[in-house]
Design an enzyme around this catalytic site. Structure first.
Site, PDB file in Angstrom:
ATOM      1  N   HIS A  60     -20.184  -5.006   2.633  1.00  0.00           N
ATOM      2  CA  HIS A  60     -20.406  -3.618   2.223  1.00  0.00           C
ATOM      3  C   HIS A  60     -20.302  -3.482   0.704  1.00  0.00           C
ATOM      4  O   HIS A  60     -21.187  -2.914   0.055  1.00  0.00           O
ATOM      5  CB  HIS A  60     -19.382  -2.701   2.904  1.00  0.00           C
ATOM      6  CG  HIS A  60     -19.430  -1.276   2.428  1.00  0.00           C
ATOM      7  ND1 HIS A  60     -19.981  -0.268   3.183  1.00  0.00           N
ATOM      8  CD2 HIS A  60     -18.999  -0.687   1.273  1.00  0.00           C
ATOM      9  CE1 HIS A  60     -19.897   0.868   2.515  1.00  0.00           C
ATOM     10  NE2 HIS A  60     -19.299   0.634   1.355  1.00  0.00           N
ATOM     11  N   GLU A  61     -19.225  -4.016   0.142  1.00  0.00           N
ATOM     12  CA  GLU A  61     -19.021  -3.866  -1.297  1.00  0.00           C
ATOM     13  C   GLU A  61     -20.066  -4.626  -2.099  1.00  0.00           C
ATOM     14  O   GLU A  61     -20.607  -4.117  -3.089  1.00  0.00           O
ATOM     15  CB  GLU A  61     -17.608  -4.334  -1.680  1.00  0.00           C
ATOM     16  CG  GLU A  61     -16.483  -3.524  -1.066  1.00  0.00           C
ATOM     17  CD  GLU A  61     -16.566  -2.034  -1.376  1.00  0.00           C
ATOM     18  OE1 GLU A  61     -17.102  -1.658  -2.453  1.00  0.00           O
ATOM     19  OE2 GLU A  61     -16.106  -1.231  -0.551  1.00  0.00           O
ATOM     20  N   HIS A  64     -23.356  -2.886  -2.595  1.00  0.00           N
ATOM     21  CA  HIS A  64     -23.431  -1.859  -3.634  1.00  0.00           C
ATOM     22  C   HIS A  64     -24.072  -2.448  -4.894  1.00  0.00           C
ATOM     23  O   HIS A  64     -24.871  -1.781  -5.567  1.00  0.00           O
ATOM     24  CB  HIS A  64     -22.042  -1.323  -3.974  1.00  0.00           C
ATOM     25  CG  HIS A  64     -21.524  -0.315  -3.007  1.00  0.00           C
ATOM     26  ND1 HIS A  64     -22.217   0.826  -2.668  1.00  0.00           N
ATOM     27  CD2 HIS A  64     -20.351  -0.245  -2.310  1.00  0.00           C
ATOM     28  CE1 HIS A  64     -21.517   1.540  -1.800  1.00  0.00           C
ATOM     29  NE2 HIS A  64     -20.379   0.909  -1.561  1.00  0.00           N
TER      30      HIS A  64
END
Length: 295
Positions: A60-61, A64
């Protein structure tokens, strides 16, 4: 050799001492700039749980960095919410196995969120850090496009919602749930024809869609159109029926409308699939219709 400016290494911090019960990504999106991922320890259970062990959160990170870079920065609330949705989507897709059920139930942060925020929270592998699990089953995840608007948000009481996450329609993680689940609908809709290849193909369409955006801060429908265009370019539009069916199921059909990406207030849902996306020509799509030939 492939272009771009160097000096853009990612700094990844595990068990970062700057916080707990969270994770974050910091970057500007400028070519040649460095990104930083901070992974924290989750302190709910005993012993505490290391966020870096939870692949959902790590992917998820890192995603980004992908979405921010390909958009040359993200600033508006709607696009930032898609950033959260892209993050959750890649967390599911990059952890996928060929034996996975595309209509199964998935979540983000299932490992790290045991007893998260309250000692009695033990539904972490169902809700994780989100309000609903990710699922094509409307009884489990009822979210549609209109639920991104505070004035239109409306969930059936029969759909269980996490007791630890607030329900603001415009909070970026909450709005991002709608986008992530819609992308997973697209993967599931392509699965019958492609099998597990649908997992890889949908990721490619999502990433290529980011590259095809004509604006820096797109809204949901502009990103939908970019994914549709990516399929036209990459695969001759063979997946359009599946993709439009998935978007329409979650209220982003062909006649949906949305304001600029600075707000989700006033979005209009559509459950319509374009006729030309689902019609199959018996002898293949003709290049030209001749007046003397039978229809």
């Amino acid at each position: 050799a492939r272009g771009g400016t160097g000096g853009d290494a990612v700094i990844a911090d595990g068990q970062d001492g700057g916080g707990t019960n969270n994770a974050n990504w910091q970057s500007t999106g400028a070519d040649g700039s460095t990104g930083r991922m901070q992974m924290y320890v989750f302190t709910g259970p005993t012993p505490a749980r290391d966020g870096t062990v939870d692949g959902d959160i790590v992917y998820h990170e890192l995603s980004h960095g992908l979405s921010i870079r390909l958009h040359q920065g993200i600033s508006t609330n709607v696009t930032r919410s898609m950033g959260e949705g892209w993050g959750d989507y890649f967390g599911v897709a990059l952890n996928a196995d060929p034996t996975d059920d595309p209509h199964g139930t998935y979540t983000t942060g299932g490992y790290a969120t045991k007893q998260f925020l309250q000692a009695s929270f033990l539904s972490n592998y169902y809700y994780g850090i989100r309000r609903f699990p990710y699922s094509t089953n409307m009884d489990l995840n009822p979210q549609t496009f209109a639920d991104s608007d505070e004035a239109q948000q409306n969930y059936p009481a029969s759909a269980p919602r996490s007791p630890i996450i607030g329900n603001s329609a415009t909070e970026v993680h909450n709005m991002g749930e709608i986008w992530c689940n819609t992308l997973l609908e697209g993967r599931a809709a392509m699965w019958p024809a492609l099998g597990f290849e649908a997992n890889e193909r949908m990721m490619r369409l999502v990433v290529d869609g980011m590259k095809l955006h004509s604006v820096t801060d797109p809204n949901f429908l502009q990103s939908r159109d970019a994914i549709i265009q990516a399929d036209n370019i990459n695969f001759g539009g063979v997946d359009l029926g599946a993709l439009w069916t998935a978007f329409a199921k979650r209220g982003m059909g062909s006649t949906a409308s949305a304001p600029a990406s600075t707000t989700s207030a006033g979005v209009v849902e559509s459950y319509q699939v374009p006729f030309n996306a689902i019609f199959t020509f018996p002898s293949g799509r003709p290049d030209q219709l001749m007046p003397s030939e039978a229809t």
